[in-house]
Enzyme design. Structure first.
Site, PDB file in Angstrom:
ATOM      1  N   ASP A   1       1.442  19.944  57.563  1.00  0.00           N
ATOM      2  CA  ASP A   1       1.387  21.296  56.726  1.00  0.00           C
ATOM      3  C   ASP A   1       2.750  21.728  56.258  1.00  0.00           C
ATOM      4  O   ASP A   1       2.820  22.140  54.967  1.00  0.00           O
ATOM      5  CB  ASP A   1       1.155  22.397  57.932  1.00  0.00           C
ATOM      6  CG  ASP A   1       1.917  22.569  59.154  1.00  0.00           C
ATOM      7  OD1 ASP A   1       2.609  21.455  59.442  1.00  0.00           O
ATOM      8  OD2 ASP A   1       2.013  23.522  59.705  1.00  0.00           O
TER       9      ASP A   1
ATOM     10  N   ASN B   1      -3.143  25.362  65.321  1.00  0.00           N
ATOM     11  CA  ASN B   1      -3.481  25.219  66.749  1.00  0.00           C
ATOM     12  C   ASN B   1      -4.548  25.774  67.406  1.00  0.00           C
ATOM     13  O   ASN B   1      -5.386  25.627  68.058  1.00  0.00           O
ATOM     14  CB  ASN B   1      -2.381  25.431  67.671  1.00  0.00           C
ATOM     15  CG  ASN B   1      -1.230  24.430  67.466  1.00  0.00           C
ATOM     16  OD1 ASN B   1      -1.391  23.101  67.234  1.00  0.00           O
ATOM     17  ND2 ASN B   1      -0.230  24.821  66.759  1.00  0.00           N
TER      18      ASN B   1
END
EC number: 2.7.1.33
Length: 245
Positions: free
Chosen positions: A101, A9
């Site tokens: 991920d 992020n």
């Protein structure tokens, strides 16, 4: 030459592979990437492929694709979650809702050792994914990461405003002031989540599951975890060769 990226992020990690060997590695700012800026160390790279894991959203994917196309005249091969890959069956009812991920870390762990396992990625969030002896993903847990938990206390309480004081040699004894109570408590919460997830694996019939740690806070938890485990800081990147061989 293959450039691999793990885009989170706020920060991303990258490494340059020359065959199976890592030639160089580093990090990058997601904000800089969205502005079209690439790390200076990428200048002069002669790449054959670029493959990436992206959990930062479509705008970041588009920005990466644009700058890679302009700089290297290559497409970006983005990893995707599928129902099955490399001997692992995804446990999510809607596979598109599993973070790529997490999927890559699970695949890499299973590829390294096919026994039942708990795969813990310690980043902005702490994710815990359970894998049985047959390569079946049993689902997992997501809790706030250590810094996110501390910042929540700082922002949403009046008296619990402490700075981060986390270290591999820190004590986990009960704190006798607020700073120690918070910082030690954050680690204890993460380790407690690991204990609970391992108990779930045992109840599912996994006699001796492996514990894998990865992510930015992986080294810290590794130093403070008294369970046998394997620390692999680039487990997500390792999974890219399985989804995008």
């Amino acid at each position: 030459m293959i450039l691999e990226l793990d885009l989170g992020n706020t920060r991303g990690k990258w490494r340059l592979l020359d065959g199976d060997a890592v030639r160089s590695r580093g990090s990058l700012s997601i904000a800089e990437l969205k502005s079209g800026n690439l790390p200076e160390s990428w200048a002069g790279m002669r790449l054959q492929r670029v493959r990436a894991a992206n959990v930062a959203g479509a705008a970041v994917a588009d920005a990466l694709a644009a700058v890679v196309s302009a700089r290297f005249a290559l497409p970006v091969e983005f990893a995707r979650v599928t129902s099955q890959c490399a001997g692992v069956t995804c446990g999510y009812r809607h596979i598109e809702r599993l973070g790529v991920d997490r999927w890559l870390a699970v695949l890499a762990a299973h590829h390294k050792d096919p026994r039942a396992a708990l795969i813990v990625d310690c980043g902005s969030a702490v994710t815990l994914d359970l894998l049985d002896n047959g390569g079946r993903h049993l689902g997992g847990y997501i809790v706030p990461g250590l810094d996110l938990m501390r910042r929540a206390l700082f922002q949403d309480t009046d008296a619990v405003k402490v700075s981060s004081e986390l270290a591999p040699n820190m004590s986990l004894a009960p704190g006798r002031d607020t700073a120690d109570a918070v910082n030690r408590g954050l680690v204890v919460m993460a380790l407690g989540a690991i204990d609970r997830a391992m108990a779930e694996l045992h109840s599912a019939g996994a006699a001796s599951p492996r514990l894998w740690l990865t992510g930015g806070d992986g080294p810290l938890l590794s130093a403070l975890c008294d369970r046998p485990h394997q620390l692999v800081t680039e487990l997500v990147l390792d999974g890219l060769a399985l989804t995008n061989p």
